[in-house]
Design a protein around this motif. Structure first.
Motif, PDB file in Angstrom:
ATOM      1  N   SER A 661       2.866 -24.085  -4.987  1.00 59.92           N
ATOM      2  CA  SER A 661       2.627 -22.769  -5.575  1.00 59.92           C
ATOM      3  C   SER A 661       1.197 -22.332  -5.301  1.00 59.92           C
ATOM      4  O   SER A 661       0.253 -23.094  -5.553  1.00 59.92           O
ATOM      5  N   PHE A 662       1.034 -21.122  -4.779  1.00 55.58           N
ATOM      6  CA  PHE A 662      -0.276 -20.520  -4.561  1.00 55.58           C
ATOM      7  C   PHE A 662      -0.403 -19.361  -5.552  1.00 55.58           C
ATOM      8  O   PHE A 662       0.289 -18.345  -5.414  1.00 55.58           O
ATOM      9  N   VAL A 663      -1.272 -19.506  -6.552  1.00 58.00           N
ATOM     10  CA  VAL A 663      -1.374 -18.533  -7.631  1.00 58.00           C
ATOM     11  C   VAL A 663      -2.733 -17.833  -7.554  1.00 58.00           C
ATOM     12  O   VAL A 663      -3.779 -18.490  -7.563  1.00 58.00           O
ATOM     13  N   ILE A 664      -2.703 -16.501  -7.479  1.00 56.32           N
ATOM     14  CA  ILE A 664      -3.905 -15.698  -7.242  1.00 56.32           C
ATOM     15  C   ILE A 664      -4.099 -14.742  -8.418  1.00 56.32           C
ATOM     16  O   ILE A 664      -3.138 -14.123  -8.897  1.00 56.32           O
ATOM     17  N   ASP A 665      -5.334 -14.580  -8.861  1.00 59.53           N
ATOM     18  CA  ASP A 665      -5.607 -13.669  -9.966  1.00 59.53           C
ATOM     19  C   ASP A 665      -7.033 -13.134  -9.859  1.00 59.53           C
ATOM     20  O   ASP A 665      -7.877 -13.713  -9.157  1.00 59.53           O
ATOM     21  N   ASP A 666      -7.277 -12.020 -10.577  1.00 64.28           N
ATOM     22  CA  ASP A 666      -8.617 -11.434 -10.706  1.00 64.28           C
ATOM     23  C   ASP A 666      -9.293 -11.276  -9.346  1.00 64.28           C
ATOM     24  O   ASP A 666     -10.357 -11.833  -9.067  1.00 64.28           O
ATOM     25  N   THR A 667      -8.650 -10.499  -8.496  1.00 63.45           N
ATOM     26  CA  THR A 667      -9.161 -10.231  -7.152  1.00 63.45           C
ATOM     27  C   THR A 667     -10.209  -9.123  -7.196  1.00 63.45           C
ATOM     28  O   THR A 667     -10.273  -8.339  -8.150  1.00 63.45           O
ATOM     29  N   ALA A 668     -11.022  -9.043  -6.162  1.00 64.54           N
ATOM     30  CA  ALA A 668     -12.015  -7.964  -6.069  1.00 64.54           C
ATOM     31  C   ALA A 668     -12.534  -7.848  -4.639  1.00 64.54           C
ATOM     32  O   ALA A 668     -12.663  -8.855  -3.936  1.00 64.54           O
ATOM     33  N   ILE A 669     -12.797  -6.629  -4.215  1.00 69.21           N
ATOM     34  CA  ILE A 669     -13.616  -6.359  -3.032  1.00 69.21           C
ATOM     35  C   ILE A 669     -14.776  -5.513  -3.539  1.00 69.21           C
ATOM     36  O   ILE A 669     -14.607  -4.347  -3.891  1.00 69.21           O
ATOM     37  N   THR A 670     -15.949  -6.123  -3.614  1.00 72.58           N
ATOM     38  CA  THR A 670     -17.109  -5.500  -4.241  1.00 72.58           C
ATOM     39  C   THR A 670     -18.108  -5.068  -3.181  1.00 72.58           C
ATOM     40  O   THR A 670     -18.454  -5.852  -2.286  1.00 72.58           O
ATOM     41  N   LEU A 671     -18.579  -3.832  -3.261  1.00 71.04           N
ATOM     42  CA  LEU A 671     -19.530  -3.290  -2.290  1.00 71.04           C
ATOM     43  C   LEU A 671     -20.953  -3.346  -2.841  1.00 71.04           C
ATOM     44  O   LEU A 671     -21.184  -3.192  -4.042  1.00 71.04           O
ATOM     45  N   SER A 672     -21.893  -3.553  -1.944  1.00 72.99           N
ATOM     46  CA  SER A 672     -23.312  -3.523  -2.330  1.00 72.99           C
ATOM     47  C   SER A 672     -24.126  -3.049  -1.144  1.00 72.99           C
ATOM     48  O   SER A 672     -23.612  -2.908  -0.042  1.00 72.99           O
TER      49      SER A 672
END
Length: 672
Positions: A661-672
């Motif tokens: 099982s591959f479980v993914i959560d709380d993703t983000a692509i954040t710019l700076s």
């Protein structure tokens, strides 16, 4: 170590459509360059007895690079090379020339015989095993042009194995210049764990030969024989075993091959779909490239040092050797190769050898830890800052300022992705990196303008020209300039300037002009929609059925919902993807929390895999071997995709038995 050999194909990141086909762009560039050369512009310093030989056009990032060599009275001119750069329409945007004065009236009648010149050349080595070639040339690399003999001699020097090119004055017998073709580096090996490599099956015999690039193979250095066998399982996990060393070496080489294609658009290591054999078994604490092969040695414990930063570095010398101008001069060649080692390590993204901008960090090679630190060269006793003494230093020590520049360009002074902070030489702070892929692209495009008189000062000009062409908003240009200023490489009269917009290109001796025009925007905020899946639906993600889930069987990292890929215990593939726009010049960081659990019991074989891609190019891979009891934060720099749409995709593949099982959560692509 057990390795299954399979072939995989990576897809290049999406690019803006070109106005003409690649073949047509190359033809337009070749014709435009030929017309410019026919007019003998001033930057050529053309003489009445010069001829110019156009080489194959190289395409990269929407630009065309047309290298030339020069002859005088039909003799090759060392230091007579130049490069003309055009856009895809054939309009000249920049030029770069090695020669600084016209050759007129130089006699081509030598006083020394070929045999006398070879005797002088042989005298430069401790022992000589043979002379490959000796040719009469015009030496125009520094000072007044002179008639010379150029010989390449094999043997040993005081430092070890040598393949030395020597230029001998054909009138006086004085040695004008020597260039060592054995480019040495060192680091770690036997560390990549269970990996997939591509091999070749002939009849009933498998061999460690890349099926798509037969010149890329791994051999026993004792007899130059390619490792082969009746099955497609290689190595035993023991660092002192040569076949295991070749597993690591071929894996790294194939990762670098994919990086060159997907990040840079380069066709193989030599630019025309080829490579060199890698040979494991050198009885020395080093590794080297000599123009015909890569030799891999061992550490003091006898373990073969086939790591990403070593093999990537040595093959990087080959890339340097087969771009215009040949192996970089001015004591820049080791930093150039370190760039390719770092890029290969980052592209492979192997959890057993994570990206860290160190060279030789996995083993204590000679009792002093890593041999170079790109973020702080002084940790290994090298200079962080450029000075006039750098061109005269030992070549590996002289890599310090270049490595420091590359780190500041890629990561900045205070990275937020777990990489270390880095100081500057001019007191500047707050430098924001462009990401290692974009930094590598800037460096590579600069190398396509390289001439035989390369130096730190010229690399400043070439990288600024490349950065300006890659980003018309001047964002990359400004960051490239700030990084050079930060390591004290001074401004040059030939440096281009950049003020934004899309001005018409104007040919200059070393300047450039942008070709693509990326979209600009605000570099702040988080871009992914529904990043924690708490809406209870996939939108705006696209996912296979059942991936977005709130069951108690697998806990979320936070809240109630998460993305659960695979876990069926049967042959199955799940996907999860979303597209976002990343404005040009922005630093973009992908983060997500990942939990992996599995019923697989193996500690060596990757049966089930999760691949993370952006625009089809792999940025991370995981498998049942990465199982852990809880969530782990994963951080990936995806700044290379700034200036367009970036499609993030997670793909989980499961084999016929035993769930992962591959479980993914709380993703983000954040710019700076």
């Amino acid at each position: 170590m057990v390795v299954a050999a399979t072939a995989a194909t990576a897809v290049s990141p999406a690019a803006a459509p070109a106005p003409v086909t690649p073949a047509a762009a190359s033809t337009l560039a070749a014709n435009s360059a030929a017309n410019l050369v026919a007019g003998k512009p001033a930057f050529l310093h053309a003489g009445s007895e010069d001829k110019f030989v156009q080489r194959s056009v190289i395409s990269s990032a929407g630009l065309q690079f047309v290298p030339y060599e020069r002859t005088y009275r039909d003799l090759r001119v060392l230091g007579g090379d130049f490069v003309i750069v055009t856009n895809s329409s054939g309009q000249v945007t920049a030029t770069s020339s090695a020669q600084e004065q016209t050759i007129e009236g130089l006699s081509t009648s030598p006083k020394l015989t070929k045999a006398q010149a070879e005797k002088v050349a042989k005298g430069q080595l401790k022992t000589v095993s043979g002379v490959e070639s000796t040719d009469l040339v015009v030496y125009a690399l520094d000072g007044a042009p002179r008639l010379a003999y150029e010989s390449t001699v094999r043997g040993t020097s005081a430092e070890g194995v040598s393949r030395l090119t020597i230029d001998v004055d054909a009138l006086t017998g004085a040695v004008l210049k020597t260039r060592e073709r054995v480019m040495e580096g060192t680091g770690t090996g036997w560390i990549n764990g269970s990996v997939t490599i591509s091999t070749t099956l002939s009849g009933s015999t498998y061999s460690m030969t890349d099926p798509g690039m037969t010149t890329l193979k791994c051999q026993d250095a004792a007899n130059n024989t390619t490792f082969s066998g009746s099955d497609d399982v290689w190595g035993n996990g023991t660092g002192t075993n040569k076949e295991t060393g070749c597993v690591d070496a071929l894996y790294v080489a194939q990762q670098e091959k994919a990086m060159l294609s997907n990040w840079l658009g380069r066709n193989g290591f030599n630019g025309s779909g080829g490579a060199w054999p890698i040979r494991v078994g050198l009885n020395d604490q080093n590794a080297y490239y000599d123009g015909t092969q890569v030799q891999i040695g061992k550490n003091t414990a006898g373990q073969w040092i086939s790591s990403a930063d070593v093999v990537g570095h040595e093959l990087g010398h080959g890339i340097d050797d087969t771009t215009p101008g040949g192996i970089s001069n001015g004591n820049t060649q080791e930093f150039v190769a370190d760039v390719f080692g770092a890029a290969t390590e980052a592209y492979a993204n192997n959890p057993n050898d994570p990206r860290d901008y160190q060279v030789g960090e996995e083993i204590n090679l000679v009792g002093s830890g890593p041999i170079r630190y790109m973020y702080n060269p002084s940790l290994a006793g090298d200079d962080n800052c450029y000075s006039s003494s750098i061109p005269g230093e030992e070549v590996h020590a002289a890599a310090g300022p270049g490595n420091h520049w590359f780190y500041l360009l890629a990561e900045g002074t205070n990275p937020t992705n777990g990489q270390p902070t880095s100081t500057t030489c001019n007191g500047s702070s707050g430098l924001v990196g462009v990401g290692i892929q974009t930094a590598t692209k800037i460096m590579y495009n600069a190398m396509l303008m390289k001439t035989s008189t390369s130096s730190y000062l010229k690399y400043r000009t070439w990288t600024l020209t490349a950065a300006k062409a890659l980003d018309a908003t001047c964002g990359l240009f400004n960051k490239t300039k700030a990084a050079w200023d930060a390591v004290s490489v001074p401004a040059q009269s030939g440096d281009p300037t950049c003020t934004g917009g899309s001005p018409s290109p104007t040919p200059t001796a070393t300047g450039g002009s942008p070709s693509p025009t990326p979209t600009s925007g605000t570099c702040s905020g988080q871009k992914l929609g529904n990043p924690g899946f708490e809406t209870g639906s996939a939108s705006p993600w696209t996912a296979t059925s059942g991936v977005v889930d709130s069951s108690a069987s697998e806990a979320a990292h936070s809240g109630s919902w998460k993305a659960w890929l695979d876990g069926y215990g049967t042959t199955h593939t799940d996907t999860l993807q979303q597209a976002v726009t990343i404005p040009a010049g922005c630093h973009a960081t992908l983060t997500y929390w990942l939990h992996i659990d599995t019923s697989e019991t193996t500690t060596t074989v990757q049966y089930d895999k999760l691949t993370v891609t952006v625009n089809g190019a792999s940025v991370a891979t995981y498998s049942n071997l990465n199982k852990a009891s809880g969530y782990t934060l994963r951080t990936i720099d995806i700044s290379a995709y700034a200036g367009g749409t970036a499609t993030l995709k997670f793909t989980g593949t499961e084999d016929a038995s035993l769930q992962t099982s591959f479980v993914i959560d709380d993703t983000a692509i954040t710019l700076s």
